[in-house]
Scaffold this motif. Structure first.
Motif, PDB file in Angstrom:
ATOM      1  N   GLU A 154      73.183  49.452  72.191  1.00 50.31           N
ATOM      2  CA  GLU A 154      72.354  48.922  73.280  1.00 50.31           C
ATOM      3  C   GLU A 154      71.801  50.018  74.178  1.00 50.31           C
ATOM      4  O   GLU A 154      70.751  49.839  74.800  1.00 50.31           O
ATOM      5  N   GLY A 155      72.510  51.159  74.251  1.00 47.62           N
ATOM      6  CA  GLY A 155      72.206  52.132  75.293  1.00 47.62           C
ATOM      7  C   GLY A 155      71.286  53.268  74.927  1.00 47.62           C
ATOM      8  O   GLY A 155      70.856  54.019  75.809  1.00 47.62           O
ATOM      9  N   ALA A 156      70.955  53.442  73.649  1.00 49.74           N
ATOM     10  CA  ALA A 156      70.114  54.566  73.238  1.00 49.74           C
ATOM     11  C   ALA A 156      68.861  54.078  72.526  1.00 49.74           C
ATOM     12  O   ALA A 156      68.804  52.953  72.022  1.00 49.74           O
ATOM     13  N   ALA A 157      67.868  54.939  72.468  1.00 47.90           N
ATOM     14  CA  ALA A 157      66.611  54.590  71.798  1.00 47.90           C
ATOM     15  C   ALA A 157      66.853  54.217  70.335  1.00 47.90           C
ATOM     16  O   ALA A 157      66.242  53.288  69.806  1.00 47.90           O
ATOM     17  N   THR A 158      67.739  54.957  69.673  1.00 52.35           N
ATOM     18  CA  THR A 158      68.147  54.663  68.298  1.00 52.35           C
ATOM     19  C   THR A 158      69.654  54.796  68.223  1.00 52.35           C
ATOM     20  O   THR A 158      70.212  55.787  68.690  1.00 52.35           O
ATOM     21  N   SER A 159      70.324  53.824  67.651  1.00 45.33           N
ATOM     22  CA  SER A 159      71.784  53.865  67.581  1.00 45.33           C
ATOM     23  C   SER A 159      72.257  54.925  66.592  1.00 45.33           C
ATOM     24  O   SER A 159      71.515  55.348  65.698  1.00 45.33           O
ATOM     25  N   GLN A 160      73.522  55.308  66.727  1.00 45.15           N
ATOM     26  CA  GLN A 160      74.113  56.247  65.770  1.00 45.15           C
ATOM     27  C   GLN A 160      74.106  55.666  64.355  1.00 45.15           C
ATOM     28  O   GLN A 160      73.946  56.392  63.374  1.00 45.15           O
ATOM     29  N   PHE A 161      74.240  54.351  64.236  1.00 43.36           N
ATOM     30  CA  PHE A 161      74.282  53.713  62.920  1.00 43.36           C
ATOM     31  C   PHE A 161      72.917  53.772  62.237  1.00 43.36           C
ATOM     32  O   PHE A 161      72.814  54.114  61.053  1.00 43.36           O
ATOM     33  N   GLU A 162      71.867  53.444  62.981  1.00 45.66           N
ATOM     34  CA  GLU A 162      70.526  53.507  62.389  1.00 45.66           C
ATOM     35  C   GLU A 162      70.159  54.938  62.039  1.00 45.66           C
ATOM     36  O   GLU A 162      69.583  55.198  60.969  1.00 45.66           O
ATOM     37  N   ASN A 163      70.478  55.882  62.914  1.00 45.03           N
ATOM     38  CA  ASN A 163      70.104  57.269  62.624  1.00 45.03           C
ATOM     39  C   ASN A 163      70.904  57.841  61.457  1.00 45.03           C
ATOM     40  O   ASN A 163      70.408  58.703  60.726  1.00 45.03           O
ATOM     41  N   HIS A 164      72.138  57.386  61.264  1.00 45.79           N
ATOM     42  CA  HIS A 164      72.885  57.835  60.083  1.00 45.79           C
ATOM     43  C   HIS A 164      72.184  57.351  58.813  1.00 45.79           C
ATOM     44  O   HIS A 164      72.004  58.131  57.860  1.00 45.79           O
ATOM     45  N   ILE A 165      71.770  56.096  58.814  1.00 42.18           N
ATOM     46  CA  ILE A 165      71.055  55.561  57.649  1.00 42.18           C
ATOM     47  C   ILE A 165      69.724  56.283  57.471  1.00 42.18           C
ATOM     48  O   ILE A 165      69.350  56.650  56.337  1.00 42.18           O
ATOM     49  N   ARG A 166      69.003  56.488  58.557  1.00 45.06           N
ATOM     50  CA  ARG A 166      67.739  57.227  58.446  1.00 45.06           C
ATOM     51  C   ARG A 166      67.960  58.594  57.810  1.00 45.06           C
ATOM     52  O   ARG A 166      67.193  59.031  56.942  1.00 45.06           O
ATOM     53  N   ALA A 167      69.007  59.295  58.266  1.00 44.96           N
ATOM     54  CA  ALA A 167      69.257  60.654  57.774  1.00 44.96           C
ATOM     55  C   ALA A 167      69.571  60.662  56.285  1.00 44.96           C
ATOM     56  O   ALA A 167      68.963  61.420  55.515  1.00 44.96           O
TER      57      ALA A 167
ATOM     58  N   PRO B 150      83.595  63.412  60.509  1.00 40.07           N
ATOM     59  CA  PRO B 150      82.346  63.471  59.742  1.00 40.07           C
ATOM     60  C   PRO B 150      81.814  62.075  59.435  1.00 40.07           C
ATOM     61  O   PRO B 150      81.734  61.647  58.285  1.00 40.07           O
ATOM     62  N   ARG B 151      81.428  61.362  60.489  1.00 44.90           N
ATOM     63  CA  ARG B 151      81.003  59.966  60.370  1.00 44.90           C
ATOM     64  C   ARG B 151      80.514  59.486  61.727  1.00 44.90           C
ATOM     65  O   ARG B 151      80.624  60.195  62.730  1.00 44.90           O
ATOM     66  N   VAL B 152      80.001  58.250  61.750  1.00 43.05           N
ATOM     67  CA  VAL B 152      79.738  57.592  63.022  1.00 43.05           C
ATOM     68  C   VAL B 152      81.071  57.406  63.742  1.00 43.05           C
ATOM     69  O   VAL B 152      82.129  57.369  63.120  1.00 43.05           O
ATOM     70  N   HIS B 153      81.014  57.243  65.081  1.00 47.66           N
ATOM     71  CA  HIS B 153      82.247  57.370  65.865  1.00 47.66           C
ATOM     72  C   HIS B 153      82.354  56.288  66.925  1.00 47.66           C
ATOM     73  O   HIS B 153      81.348  55.842  67.484  1.00 47.66           O
ATOM     74  N   ASN B 154      83.604  55.893  67.223  1.00 45.69           N
ATOM     75  CA  ASN B 154      83.872  54.859  68.213  1.00 45.69           C
ATOM     76  C   ASN B 154      83.221  55.179  69.564  1.00 45.69           C
ATOM     77  O   ASN B 154      82.686  54.299  70.243  1.00 45.69           O
ATOM     78  N   SER B 155      83.239  56.438  69.955  1.00 44.36           N
ATOM     79  CA  SER B 155      82.669  56.809  71.256  1.00 44.36           C
ATOM     80  C   SER B 155      81.151  56.745  71.269  1.00 44.36           C
ATOM     81  O   SER B 155      80.530  56.925  72.322  1.00 44.36           O
ATOM     82  N   GLY B 156      80.548  56.444  70.118  1.00 47.38           N
ATOM     83  CA  GLY B 156      79.099  56.279  70.051  1.00 47.38           C
ATOM     84  C   GLY B 156      78.659  54.836  69.908  1.00 47.38           C
ATOM     85  O   GLY B 156      77.467  54.563  69.711  1.00 47.38           O
ATOM     86  N   HIS B 157      79.596  53.893  70.032  1.00 47.04           N
ATOM     87  CA  HIS B 157      79.214  52.479  69.908  1.00 47.04           C
ATOM     88  C   HIS B 157      78.214  52.062  70.995  1.00 47.04           C
ATOM     89  O   HIS B 157      77.409  51.153  70.798  1.00 47.04           O
TER      90      HIS B 157
END
Length: 363
Positions: A280-293, A269-276
């Motif tokens: 660079e590779g996605a339009a929005t990173s998992q970290f930014e989208n977690h903060i947005r949410a 239940p968190r951001v994850h190593n496999s999403g690092h």
């Protein structure tokens, strides 16, 4: 959790001081928020990215209450934050809801939860004594893995049981465990989603993951035909999990890709190593989208921006020579976490390589 989005200058609290907290803090600051971290004294690498970091114990309720009073929303960066610490913070301030932690912190509860949603798991049995262990191995069979029910991660708290004979040499560790039968799988993959306060759910593409000793070492996209044929089914389970939990933020479910379909492994239940790779590779990173949410902002796009993405962890003393990576081919993006001591089995950083060419041989 209802209400208007957090305005710039609001404060986000992060429980935990590891590299995930560090990357969450960077994302939050880029969106105009202040960040206060909280965690026990130690090598808190998140502190350098926070406006303030409070080094206090998980059992110090007055310190936790003071920390929470200075925040507008509080999240966490790893799933082993003690529930007693989380309960010292007003529930309305927490995102995700702490029920996600309660389930993820107990492997038996986790498996039963997803099974109720229709997921398939490896055969398993609860173990609370030597006799339980003997019966579990006899009923589930070998090979298998004995895992502590709580507090295990990156292969810690796990004992592989290759044969029934070798099980006789393993002693029950004295705390609740779960014994799982080994699954014959082609590869492992993760489903990472983000769910907003309004219930909107977005998924990133699933990477094929390689582990060594229980630790993730490599994630790659595209994940291959087998994974891609099973992603839809796995996403349904992940979406149902998020909905059942009324989850807000990034949620990760890991699966084995087998000939019989996806088999659930575990939930984070968190951001994850496999999403690092999403940095660079996605339009929005998992970290930014977690903060947005958790801040109530609109979610960002999750589309993959490149034809090929390759993320590898940098472990132990490899960090000491990691800068050589910058001279290699494959557009390397190096992330070192600033940990003071490099030792065997410790994640020190990661490198992501991206390419516009499908199938390019990334080093």
């Amino acid at each position: 959790m209802a209400g208007a989005p957090l305005t710039p200058g609001s404060t986000i609290g992060i429980l935990g001081g590891g590299q995930l907290g560090r990357m969450l803090a960077v994302a939050a600051i880029q969106l105009g928020y202040r960040v206060i971290g909280y965690g026990p004294a130690g090598d808190n690498v998140a502190a350098s990215s926070c406006d303030e970091f409070i080094e206090k114990g998980w059992g110090e309720k007055d310190a936790l209450a003071d920390f929470a009073s200075r925040c507008d929303v509080v999240t966490w960066e790893f799933e082993n934050v003690p529930l007693t610490a989380v309960e010292a913070i007003p529930e309305i301030m927490l995102a995700p809801h702490p029920r996600a932690l309660a389930i993820a912190q107990d492997r038996l509860s986790e498996k039963r939860f997803v099974e109720d949603l229709g997921a398939r798991c490896a055969p398993y049995s609860r173990v609370e004594s030597d006799d339980d262990f003997t019966r579990a191995v006899e009923s589930v069979g070998a090979p298998g893995i004995l895992k502590t029910a709580r507090d295990g991660y990156d292969g810690k708290g796990q004992w592989r049981i290759p044969t029934l004979h070798e099980a006789q040499g393993i002693r029950f560790p004295g705390r609740p465990c779960i014994y799982e039968g080994m699954v014959g799988f082609e590869t492992e993959f993760s489903v990472i989603l983000v769910r907003g306060k309004d219930g909107e759910v977005r998924f990133w593409d699933s990477s094929a993951n390689t582990h060594d000793g229980g630790m993730l070492v490599h994630s790659v996209l595209p994940a291959g035909d087998l994974v891609e044929s099973q992603v839809d089914e796995a996403r349904k389970i992940a979406a149902q999990t998020a909905e059942k939990l009324k989850y807000v933020g990034v949620l990760t479910l890991e699966f084995f890709a087998t000939k019989q379909g996806p088999i659930f492994n575990e939930m984070a239940p968190r951001v994850h190593n496999s999403g690092h790779w999403t940095i660079e590779g996605a339009a929005t990173s998992q970290f930014e989208n977690h903060i947005r949410a958790i801040a109530g902002l609109p979610l960002g796009g999750t589309a993959t921006r490149f034809a090929s993405v390759d993320m590898r962890n940098i472990v132990g003393n490899d960090a000491l020579s990691a800068h050589r990576i910058l001279g290699e081919a494959g557009e390397p993006h190096l992330h070192l976490y600033g940990k003071r001591e490099a030792h065997e089995g410790r994640k020190m950083g990661h490198v992501t390589r991206v390419s516009h060419d499908v199938g390019r041989d990334l080093p």
